[in-house]
Structures are given as structure tokens and as C-alpha cells.
Scaffold this motif. Structure first.
Motif, mmCIF file in Angstrom:
data_model
loop_
_atom_site.group_PDB
_atom_site.id
_atom_site.type_symbol
_atom_site.label_atom_id
_atom_site.label_comp_id
_atom_site.label_asym_id
_atom_site.label_seq_id
_atom_site.Cartn_x
_atom_site.Cartn_y
_atom_site.Cartn_z
ATOM 1 N N PRO A 56 0.826 -1.209 0.000
ATOM 2 C CA PRO A 56 0.000 0.000 0.000
ATOM 3 C C PRO A 56 0.863 1.263 0.000
ATOM 4 O O PRO A 56 1.956 1.289 0.582
ATOM 5 C CB PRO A 56 -0.812 -0.121 1.295
ATOM 6 N N ASP A 58 0.916 5.560 0.568
ATOM 7 C CA ASP A 58 0.270 6.746 1.138
ATOM 8 C C ASP A 58 1.319 7.847 1.215
ATOM 9 O O ASP A 58 2.500 7.621 0.944
ATOM 10 C CB ASP A 58 -0.283 6.433 2.530
ATOM 11 N N ARG A 120 -4.972 13.244 -0.457
ATOM 12 C CA ARG A 120 -5.738 12.000 -0.367
ATOM 13 C C ARG A 120 -7.067 12.093 -1.106
ATOM 14 O O ARG A 120 -7.655 11.062 -1.437
ATOM 15 C CB ARG A 120 -5.970 11.629 1.092
ATOM 16 N N ARG A 123 -9.733 9.933 0.459
ATOM 17 C CA ARG A 123 -9.376 8.583 0.912
ATOM 18 C C ARG A 123 -8.873 8.624 2.354
ATOM 19 O O ARG A 123 -8.266 9.601 2.782
ATOM 20 C CB ARG A 123 -8.305 7.974 0.006
ATOM 21 N N VAL A 126 -3.691 5.261 5.204
ATOM 22 C CA VAL A 126 -3.363 3.842 5.367
ATOM 23 C C VAL A 126 -2.893 3.615 6.805
ATOM 24 O O VAL A 126 -2.065 4.373 7.314
ATOM 25 C CB VAL A 126 -2.274 3.415 4.370
ATOM 26 N N ASP A 218 -3.989 3.214 -5.366
ATOM 27 C CA ASP A 218 -5.154 2.710 -4.642
ATOM 28 C C ASP A 218 -5.973 1.764 -5.518
ATOM 29 O O ASP A 218 -6.496 0.754 -5.041
ATOM 30 C CB ASP A 218 -6.014 3.888 -4.185
ATOM 31 N N GLU A 219 -6.039 2.053 -6.802
ATOM 32 C CA GLU A 219 -6.805 1.223 -7.740
ATOM 33 C C GLU A 219 -6.203 -0.161 -7.916
ATOM 34 O O GLU A 219 -6.907 -1.120 -8.204
ATOM 35 C CB GLU A 219 -6.893 1.919 -9.091
ATOM 36 N N ARG A 221 -4.430 -1.842 -5.589
ATOM 37 C CA ARG A 221 -4.244 -2.575 -4.323
ATOM 38 C C ARG A 221 -5.236 -3.715 -4.213
ATOM 39 O O ARG A 221 -6.358 -3.628 -4.686
ATOM 40 C CB ARG A 221 -4.424 -1.623 -3.148
#
Length: 221
Positions: A56, A58, A120, A123, A126, A218-219, A221
């Protein structure tokens, strides 16, 4: 470092540097790390690392708390979630009152929140609690931001902090290695002069580009 060595050490751009750094960090894959990029320049490098390690991604947003009459001198730093580190010795030496510290902190907190929300784009952050966290920047010059980010990540509950960068001056290796649990770099030229010298393309990123990279990560993950 001679001219040939300098040419070999340079990176085409941040993405290329990120791919090279990812290869160095491959050993962390089984630890399921979280990758945090320092905006803006650290994010495209962190994106490549996160993609390679299937981890991930961030941002790590920190704001330095500068001494009002010496703004480049950090008396502390703040991060998200109320994380905060303060140099009590410096406060005493500069005779900085609690009220003055609070004033600077309030101003920087507002900017920290604005930036985090911008990057973000709705979002959630994380979670890094109990995780191995890799903090990435595109280069380290003074070490102030990298140090603050490492301390803030520890305060937020990371089990282990790995500070990683393509380039840094050799004189900072010892000090940064004491702040992070591990320090990883690709080159430490002497003299370094400036981070941008070690990239063929060192264009400044926009906030929109950072948002796009985080969304793309993010897409997948």
C-alpha cells in the motif's frame, strides 16, 4: 567522485530512481510493508516501490515547527493524528514560551490538514500501526524533513521504520541511521551539492500529479 562515476550515479527521473530503489528494497516484500512518500518529490519514487513490492502507498505529511526568528531551525515537527515531536533543549536555549510554540503549531497544523486532505482526495490514511513502514524522499539535503518524518511515523505506532532515498550526503548517514531503524540509499556522493544535480529530469511536481499517483496506487491494491 570522477565524471564517469557521477554520470553512472545519476537518475533519468524520479520513476527510474524509484525502480532502482525498489530493487534494493525487495528484501522487505515478505514483511508486507507500508510505503509512505514525502510530498511532493518522494511520491513518484514511493509509487514505483509500492508497485514493485505490491504494498500500500500513502503520503507522510509533516510540518516543521520553525523558530519564528530562525524559520529554518526546527524546534519540532508535527504529523497527522496528533503526532508531535519537540526539541525541548532548543526551546530552552531559544527561550521559546509554550504560548509561542502553540501559535506556531496551530498555524502549521492548519496547513498540514489542508495538504493531507488535498493529496488523499477523500481517501482514508493507510494504517501503519504495528507495520514495517518505508519512508521515501527523492533526495535528502539537510535531513530535517526525513528525521521529522521518521520520528512522526514511530509516534504513529509503526513497528519498524526504514528511511529510503536515492541520494543523500555521506555526512548524514550516521545521524539518520540513528533516527530510523534502517537507512537505505543508492548513492552518497561527495560533494552532493544539490539533490537535483543527480537527476536528468527534476521537474517540480504539482499537487494534482501527487493525487493522481495515489489514486492509481489505490486502484491496484
Amino acid at each position: 567522485m570522477d565524471m564517469q562515476q557521477e554520470l553512472e550515479a545519476r537518475f533519468a527521473d524520479r520513476a527510474a530512481a524509484g525502480r532502482r530503489l525498489a530493487a534494493r528494497l525487495e528484501y522487505l516484500r515478505d514483511q508486507r510493508p507500508v510505503i509512505l512518500g514525502l510530498p511532493r518529490g518522494g511520491v513518484p519514487i514511493a509509487y514505483e516501490v509500492a508497485r514493485a513490492l505490491q504494498a500500500p502507498l500513502d503520503v507522510i505529511v509533516v510540518r516543521k515547527l520553525g523558530v519564528p526568528w530562525l524559520p529554518e531551525l526546527a524546534m519540532g515537527a508535527i504529523g497527522e493524528g496528533g503526532s508531535r515531536v519537540v526539541d525541548r533543549g532548543l526551546l530552552q536555549h531559544e527561550r521559546i514560551t509554550d504560548d509561542l510554540l502553540a501559535e506556531v503549531e496551530q498555524r502549521e497544523s492548519a496547513e498540514l490538514l489542508r495538504r493531507a486532505q488535498t493529496y488523499r482526495a477523500g481517501r482514508d490514511p493507510v494504517s501503519i500501526e504495528g507495520r514495517t513502514v518505508v519512508v521515501i524522499d527523492d533526495g535528502i539535503a539537510t535531513g530535517a524533513t526525513a528525521r521529522a518524518a521518521s520520528l512522526v511515523v514511530k509516534q504513529r505506532g509503526a513497528a519498524r521504520v526504514v528511511l529510503a532515498t536515492p541520494v543523500l550526503p555521506p555526512e548524514l548517514i550516521g545521524a539518520l541511521g540513528r533516527v530510523a531503524d534502517e537507512l537505505v540509499w543508492l548513492c552518497a556522493p561527495e560533494p552532493m551539492v544539490a539533490v537535483g544535480n543527480w537527476y536528468e529530469d527534476f521537474e517540480q511536481l504539482t499537487d494534482a500529479e501527487v493525487v493522481d499517483l495515489l489514486a492509481r496506487a489505490d486502484e491496484t491494491r
